[in-house]
Scaffold this motif. Structure first.
Motif, PDB file in Angstrom:
ATOM      1  N   HIS A  89       0.889  -1.165   0.000  1.00 56.38           N
ATOM      2  CA  HIS A  89       0.000   0.000   0.000  1.00 56.38           C
ATOM      3  C   HIS A  89       0.926   1.213   0.000  1.00 56.38           C
ATOM      4  CE1 HIS A  89      -3.387  -2.623   1.270  1.00 56.38           C
ATOM      5  NE2 HIS A  89      -2.445  -3.233   1.976  1.00 56.38           N
ATOM      6  N   GLU A  90       1.009   1.907  -1.130  1.00 57.91           N
ATOM      7  CA  GLU A  90       1.952   3.007  -1.269  1.00 57.91           C
ATOM      8  C   GLU A  90       1.213   4.338  -1.369  1.00 57.91           C
ATOM      9  OE1 GLU A  90       4.742   2.226  -4.395  1.00 57.91           O
ATOM     10  OE2 GLU A  90       5.447   0.364  -3.466  1.00 57.91           O
ATOM     11  N   PHE A  91       1.820   5.376  -0.790  1.00 60.23           N
ATOM     12  CA  PHE A  91       1.171   6.681  -0.693  1.00 60.23           C
ATOM     13  C   PHE A  91       2.124   7.779  -1.145  1.00 60.23           C
ATOM     14  CE2 PHE A  91      -0.737   3.745   2.213  1.00 60.23           C
ATOM     15  CZ  PHE A  91      -2.092   3.963   2.068  1.00 60.23           C
ATOM     16  N   GLU A  92       1.545   8.897  -1.572  1.00 58.12           N
ATOM     17  CA  GLU A  92       2.352  10.007  -2.088  1.00 58.12           C
ATOM     18  C   GLU A  92       3.174  10.673  -0.991  1.00 58.12           C
ATOM     19  OE1 GLU A  92      -0.055  12.796  -4.163  1.00 58.12           O
ATOM     20  OE2 GLU A  92      -0.503  11.429  -5.825  1.00 58.12           O
ATOM     21  N   ASP A  93       2.624  10.709   0.219  1.00 62.42           N
ATOM     22  CA  ASP A  93       3.343  11.353   1.315  1.00 62.42           C
ATOM     23  C   ASP A  93       3.001  10.670   2.634  1.00 62.42           C
ATOM     24  OD1 ASP A  93       0.901  12.599   2.419  1.00 62.42           O
ATOM     25  OD2 ASP A  93       1.034  13.945   0.698  1.00 62.42           O
ATOM     26  N   ARG A  94       3.725  11.045   3.670  1.00 61.97           N
ATOM     27  CA  ARG A  94       3.608  10.379   4.954  1.00 61.97           C
ATOM     28  C   ARG A  94       2.314  10.731   5.670  1.00 61.97           C
ATOM     29  NH1 ARG A  94      10.064  10.526   6.752  1.00 61.97           N
ATOM     30  NH2 ARG A  94      10.764   9.729   4.728  1.00 61.97           N
ATOM     31  N   GLU A  95       1.787  11.914   5.407  1.00 58.72           N
ATOM     32  CA  GLU A  95       0.524  12.305   6.030  1.00 58.72           C
ATOM     33  C   GLU A  95      -0.620  11.442   5.497  1.00 58.72           C
ATOM     34  OE1 GLU A  95       2.710  14.400   4.671  1.00 58.72           O
ATOM     35  OE2 GLU A  95       3.471  15.377   6.485  1.00 58.72           O
ATOM     36  N   ALA A  96      -0.625  11.192   4.193  1.00 56.71           N
ATOM     37  CA  ALA A  96      -1.668  10.348   3.595  1.00 56.71           C
ATOM     38  C   ALA A  96      -1.563   8.920   4.122  1.00 56.71           C
ATOM     39  CB  ALA A  96      -1.557  10.368   2.075  1.00 56.71           C
ATOM     40  N   LEU A  97      -0.336   8.434   4.250  1.00 51.73           N
ATOM     41  CA  LEU A  97      -0.129   7.095   4.810  1.00 51.73           C
ATOM     42  C   LEU A  97      -0.679   7.021   6.227  1.00 51.73           C
ATOM     43  CD1 LEU A  97       3.135   4.973   4.706  1.00 51.73           C
ATOM     44  CD2 LEU A  97       1.778   5.185   6.779  1.00 51.73           C
ATOM     45  N   ILE A 143       6.892   1.474   6.954  1.00 54.91           N
ATOM     46  CA  ILE A 143       8.212   2.047   6.695  1.00 54.91           C
ATOM     47  C   ILE A 143       8.065   3.276   5.812  1.00 54.91           C
ATOM     48  CG2 ILE A 143       9.499  -0.103   6.997  1.00 54.91           C
ATOM     49  CD1 ILE A 143       9.582  -0.380   3.954  1.00 54.91           C
ATOM     50  N   GLU A 144       9.042   4.144   5.887  1.00 56.82           N
ATOM     51  CA  GLU A 144       9.020   5.385   5.115  1.00 56.82           C
ATOM     52  C   GLU A 144      10.406   5.685   4.578  1.00 56.82           C
ATOM     53  OE1 GLU A 144       5.406   7.437   7.723  1.00 56.82           O
ATOM     54  OE2 GLU A 144       7.435   8.249   7.866  1.00 56.82           O
ATOM     55  N   GLY A 145      10.458   6.256   3.370  1.00 54.21           N
ATOM     56  CA  GLY A 145      11.720   6.659   2.770  1.00 54.21           C
ATOM     57  C   GLY A 145      12.263   5.635   1.786  1.00 54.21           C
ATOM     58  N   ALA A 146      12.993   6.130   0.794  1.00 60.18           N
ATOM     59  CA  ALA A 146      13.556   5.258  -0.238  1.00 60.18           C
ATOM     60  C   ALA A 146      14.575   4.285   0.340  1.00 60.18           C
ATOM     61  CB  ALA A 146      14.198   6.115  -1.326  1.00 60.18           C
ATOM     62  N   LEU A 169       2.074  -4.014   3.795  1.00 54.29           N
ATOM     63  CA  LEU A 169       3.164  -3.060   3.721  1.00 54.29           C
ATOM     64  C   LEU A 169       2.593  -1.659   3.465  1.00 54.29           C
ATOM     65  CD1 LEU A 169       6.113  -2.120   3.441  1.00 54.29           C
ATOM     66  CD2 LEU A 169       5.964  -2.793   1.015  1.00 54.29           C
ATOM     67  N   TYR A 170       2.845  -0.745   4.389  1.00 58.46           N
ATOM     68  CA  TYR A 170       2.456   0.663   4.225  1.00 58.46           C
ATOM     69  C   TYR A 170       3.735   1.468   4.077  1.00 58.46           C
ATOM     70  CZ  TYR A 170      -2.526   0.089   5.030  1.00 58.46           C
ATOM     71  OH  TYR A 170      -3.861  -0.263   4.912  1.00 58.46           O
ATOM     72  N   TRP A 171       3.887   2.125   2.909  1.00 52.82           N
ATOM     73  CA  TRP A 171       5.108   2.855   2.599  1.00 52.82           C
ATOM     74  C   TRP A 171       4.795   4.188   1.935  1.00 52.82           C
ATOM     75  CZ3 TRP A 171       7.137   4.543  -2.122  1.00 52.82           C
ATOM     76  CH2 TRP A 171       8.447   5.044  -2.064  1.00 52.82           C
TER      77      TRP A 171
END
Length: 233
Positions: A7-15, A193-196, A229-231
């Motif tokens: 589950h991928e999101f444009e930014d951390r707030e949306a996640l 997790i967050e970030g490349a 997976l939330y990223w």
């Protein structure tokens, strides 16, 4: 090896908002089915926004028990305490009535603290309804660290202890951590997790199987339900 469901999101707030909504739904469903819910969360800097979003979800928090995936053997007044983070960011607002089970307690040793925390968790329910994992740049999750002599016990699928003491190379404090069966048995299991850089670490973990090199592989090698997976970058 089980592949996570992405589950991928444009930014951390949306996640944070999307994951908060999913957790709240899962907890509400557990309360409706069993009259209570058990949530296990991780510490670190990544979940702060998630905790703040989750704290205002309008569910029956009085029937929710919150615990930690892992903790340092330090009191909640310590600035590296996960208990302190959860109290400040999650157990606020609508979530203030939730019951909290810390892993740290006033026992003389981490081993005894783990025994006491295990007893409390066993009373809280037969399974965790929602477990939120993080992951370090070295591929650790919970307090399962590469090179830890106790790693085979922590990640054994037949481990009967819900909580155990743990050490890690270069880790300044002893740790307390949930073991593999307790985490893998969660009804909803999320890797947040967050970030490349974390995405690259995860790709590396999924490309091999040696748990001693990247302990998060124990999750993907287990009988856990599909890991969500939330990223976000």
């Amino acid at each position: 090896m089980n592949q996570p469901e992405p589950h991928e999101f444009e930014d951390r707030e949306a996640l944070a908002q999307a994951l908060s909504n999913r957790i709240a739904t899962a907890l509400s469903d557990a309360i409706e089915l069993r009259g209570r819910a058990l949530l296990a969360v991780s510490g670190g800097s990544t979940p702060r926004e998630l905790f703040k979003a989750l704290s205002v979800e309008e569910i029956d928090w009085s029937k929710v028990t919150v615990t930690l995936v892992d903790e340092r053997f330090v009191p909640p007044s310590h600035d590296r305490s996960n208990h302190r983070l959860v109290a400040a960011c999650l157990l606020q607002n609508a979530a203030a009535p939730a019951h909290f089970i810390p892993l740290y307690n006033n026992a003389e040793t981490p081993v005894e603290a783990a025994r006491q925390a295990s007893r409390q968790l066993e009373q809280a329910g037969d399974a965790i309804d929602v477990a939120i994992l993080g992951m370090g740049a070295d591929g650790h999750t919970a307090s399962w660290f590469p090179g830890n002599e106790g790693l085979p016990e922590l990640t054994s699928p037949t481990q009967e202890k819900p909580v155990m003491a743990a050490e890690g190379t270069g880790v300044p404090e002893p740790r307390l951590t949930l073991t593999l069966p307790r985490i893998a048995g969660a009804r909803l299991l999320v890797l947040h997790i967050e970030g490349a850089d974390k995405k690259e670490t995860l790709d590396q973990a999924l490309a091999g199987e040696a748990v001693e090199e990247m302990p998060i592989r124990a999750i993907f090698n287990s009988d856990a339900p599909s890991v969500q997976l939330y990223w976000a970058p």
